[in-house]
Design an enzyme around this catalytic site. Structure first.
Site, PDB file in Angstrom:
ATOM      1  N   HIS A  87      -7.803   4.404  -1.689  1.00  0.00           N
ATOM      2  CA  HIS A  87      -7.994   3.919  -0.315  1.00  0.00           C
ATOM      3  C   HIS A  87      -9.444   4.150   0.128  1.00  0.00           C
ATOM      4  CE1 HIS A  87      -5.005   2.587   2.848  1.00  0.00           C
ATOM      5  NE2 HIS A  87      -6.095   2.621   3.574  1.00  0.00           N
ATOM      6  N   THR A 105       0.851  -1.191   0.000  1.00  0.00           N
ATOM      7  CA  THR A 105       0.000   0.000   0.000  1.00  0.00           C
ATOM      8  C   THR A 105       0.884   1.238   0.000  1.00  0.00           C
ATOM      9  OG1 THR A 105      -1.766  -1.179   1.107  1.00  0.00           O
ATOM     10  CG2 THR A 105      -1.814   1.229   1.249  1.00  0.00           C
ATOM     11  N   LYS A 132      -0.506  -0.897  -4.549  1.00  0.00           N
ATOM     12  CA  LYS A 132      -1.879  -0.422  -4.271  1.00  0.00           C
ATOM     13  C   LYS A 132      -1.851   1.072  -3.969  1.00  0.00           C
ATOM     14  CE  LYS A 132      -5.766  -1.395  -1.098  1.00  0.00           C
ATOM     15  NZ  LYS A 132      -5.927  -0.305  -0.157  1.00  0.00           N
TER      16      LYS A 132
HETATM   17  C1  LIG Z   1     -12.429   0.135   7.554  1.00  0.00           C
HETATM   18  C2  LIG Z   1     -11.395   0.120   6.473  1.00  0.00           C
HETATM   19  C3  LIG Z   1     -10.112  -0.306   6.780  1.00  0.00           C
HETATM   20  C4  LIG Z   1      -9.136  -0.349   5.775  1.00  0.00           C
HETATM   21  N1  LIG Z   1      -7.892  -0.840   6.071  1.00  0.00           N
HETATM   22  C5  LIG Z   1      -6.963  -0.951   5.092  1.00  0.00           C
HETATM   23  C6  LIG Z   1      -5.696  -1.542   5.353  1.00  0.00           C
HETATM   24  O1  LIG Z   1      -5.409  -1.992   6.461  1.00  0.00           O
HETATM   25  N2  LIG Z   1      -4.805  -1.599   4.331  1.00  0.00           N
HETATM   26  C7  LIG Z   1      -5.085  -1.119   3.075  1.00  0.00           C
HETATM   27  O2  LIG Z   1      -4.240  -1.182   2.175  1.00  0.00           O
HETATM   28  N3  LIG Z   1      -6.292  -0.585   2.794  1.00  0.00           N
HETATM   29  C8  LIG Z   1      -7.234  -0.499   3.759  1.00  0.00           C
HETATM   30  N4  LIG Z   1      -8.454   0.024   3.457  1.00  0.00           N
HETATM   31  C9  LIG Z   1      -8.771   0.430   2.073  1.00  0.00           C
HETATM   32  C10 LIG Z   1      -9.354  -0.738   1.272  1.00  0.00           C
HETATM   33  O3  LIG Z   1      -8.383  -1.727   1.038  1.00  0.00           O
HETATM   34  C11 LIG Z   1      -9.888  -0.278  -0.097  1.00  0.00           C
HETATM   35  O4  LIG Z   1      -8.886   0.439  -0.775  1.00  0.00           O
HETATM   36  C12 LIG Z   1     -11.160   0.556  -0.038  1.00  0.00           C
HETATM   37  O5  LIG Z   1     -11.968   0.206   1.062  1.00  0.00           O
HETATM   38  C13 LIG Z   1     -11.946   0.368  -1.345  1.00  0.00           C
HETATM   39  O6  LIG Z   1     -13.063   1.182  -1.380  1.00  0.00           O
HETATM   40  P1  LIG Z   1     -14.555   0.672  -0.997  1.00  0.00           P
HETATM   41  O7  LIG Z   1     -14.599   0.624   0.490  1.00  0.00           O
HETATM   42  O8  LIG Z   1     -15.425   1.742  -1.589  1.00  0.00           O
HETATM   43  O9  LIG Z   1     -14.774  -0.690  -1.627  1.00  0.00           O
HETATM   44  C14 LIG Z   1      -9.454   0.083   4.453  1.00  0.00           C
HETATM   45  C15 LIG Z   1     -10.752   0.501   4.163  1.00  0.00           C
HETATM   46  C16 LIG Z   1     -11.723   0.519   5.165  1.00  0.00           C
HETATM   47  C17 LIG Z   1     -13.113   0.949   4.796  1.00  0.00           C
END
Ligand SMILES: Cc1cc2nc3c(=O)[nH]c(=O)nc-3n(C[C@H](O)[C@H](O)[C@H](O)COP(=O)(O)O)c2cc1C
Length: 356
Positions: free
Chosen positions: A245, A155, A221
């Site tokens: 993200h 990421t 990512k």
């Molecule tokens: C509650 C939450 C926690 C997340 N934690 C991480 C994480 O630990 N690592 C990461 O690379 N992305 C994290 N993300 C981002 C997600 O991997 C992703 O990019 C994003 O949720 C995609 O959009 P969407 O929620 O509209 O599907 C997180 C997203 C949310 C909503």
């Protein structure tokens, strides 16, 4: 209410979750412009169906870096899933395995990466946040490789946390002790901790080291521009994940689906291109595929489904998305994933956009 759509899970999750954790999951950074755009931008594309195509049989299966998956949809990494359900990442692992889908497990998972691997019988990749102390990161990726994770998803859009104001207003600051991969951390707030641990000096030249110590394919990512997509390929990335993200980092960046075409063009087939951000419908998946993504990932919908129904909830959510995708493929005249191409999508007319 029986959930009929992915958004229904959000409504149901709002009923069962406390406001603090719910705001943490649904919220985005700043004015949440990008968060809203991730959805709105999908609504601006129009599909171009072909008729009189034999769609009696539809095949949603594809491969991701050579690994077979049942459909071009995976589970994005989201941190600390026991916040949503006591079974946490292990419930998602079982649901993803049963559905034949790829799970990306967060560095910040509640369960250790080994425990998630033990619950999984399907494909899984490991999402990496790089620690200032590189020996910690090296140990983590070696553990991931040993536990059968098939790729590292680095990421790149989190040198520091975005400003998520719902959490500030709600006074929501978890003690994020109990991170499965870091059992010694506890008694400290999570987001300041993340910022303190993350290496803000991480640079393109570090990718080679990550590839070497993990021995695994590397997916980057958080790419939103052609410039970075080109650099990712030049630095040997096997996959590029177009992502903001979920609108949680820098507000006012482009919606993922709007950034996708320039990334696809810049990559030029030299790596696989994926997308996350705002995927809520089968037609969103089709739009992303038509614009050149090989697959998409869902973030928040798995959180809501997990909160609402644990493993069964995630299964149900994935089943709805699969049914919508199959229905969409039949109506688009594309019986196989590889049939979906640029001719199946066009920008919406301005009148259609302004009427929204
Ligand atoms: C509650 C939450 C926690 C997340 N934690 C991480 C994480 O630990 N690592 C990461 O690379 N992305 C994290 N993300 C981002 C997600 O991997 C992703 O990019 C994003 O949720 C995609 O959009 P969407 O929620 O509209 O599907 C997180 C997203 C949310 C909503």
């Amino acid at each position: 209410m029986t959930p009929a759509t992915l958004d229904d899970f959000e409504r149901l999750a709002g009923e069962v979750m406390a406001p603090g954790p719910f705001g943490y999951v649904v919220g985005g950074a700043g004015d949440e412009v990008t968060l809203g755009e991730n959805r709105a931008a999908f609504h601006r594309w129009r599909l171009r169906p072909r008729v009189l195509v034999d769609v009696a049989t539809v095949e949603t299966a594809t491969t991701l870096l050579g690994t077979p998956v049942a459909m071009p949809v995976g589970l994005a990494p989201t941190a600390r899933q026991r916040l949503l359900h006591p079974d946490g990442e292990q419930a998602v692992a079982r649901a993803a395995s049963a559905a034949g889908l790829l799970q990306v497990v967060s560095t910040m998972s509640s369960d250790s990466l080994e425990a998630v691997a033990a619950a999984s019988s399907g494909p899984r990749w490991f999402q990496l946040y790089v620690h200032k102390d590189r020996t910690v990161t090296q140990r983590l990726v070696e553990r991931a490789a040993a536990a059968g994770y098939g790729a590292i998803v680095l990421t790149a859009d989190f040198p520091v946390s975005g400003r998520r104001e719902r959490e500030l207003r709600d006074g929501f600051a978890l003690d994020w002790g109990g991170l499965g991969n870091f059992p010694d951390l506890g008694g400290v707030e999570f987001l300041p901790l993340m910022t303190a641990l993350h290496d803000q000096r991480l640079a393109w030249t570090d990718l080679e080291w990550i590839r070497r110590v993990s021995g695994l394919p590397l997916v980057l990512k958080g790419v939103l521009t052609a410039e970075d997509a080109r650099l990712a390929v030049e630095h040997g990335c096997d996959g590029v994940l177009v992502s903001n993200h979920g609108g949680r980092q820098l507000d006012r960046v482009a919606a993922s689906v709007d950034a996708l075409p320039e990334v696809v063009a810049a990559v030029g087939g030299r790596a696989e291109v994926y997308l996350d951000g705002g995927i809520r419908r089968g037609v969103d998946v089709l739009t992303a595929l038509a614009l050149g993504a090989r697959a998409v990932f869902v973030g928040r919908p798995q959180c809501w489904a997990l909160a609402v129904g644990g493993e069964a909830g995630v299964m149900q959510m994935l089943g709805i998305l699969r049914d919508e995708l199959v229905n969409g493929m039949q109506l688009l005249g594309t019986p196989r994933v590889a049939d979906v191409g640029p001719a199946h999508v066009a920008p919406g007319l301005p009148s259609a956009v302004s009427s929204r």
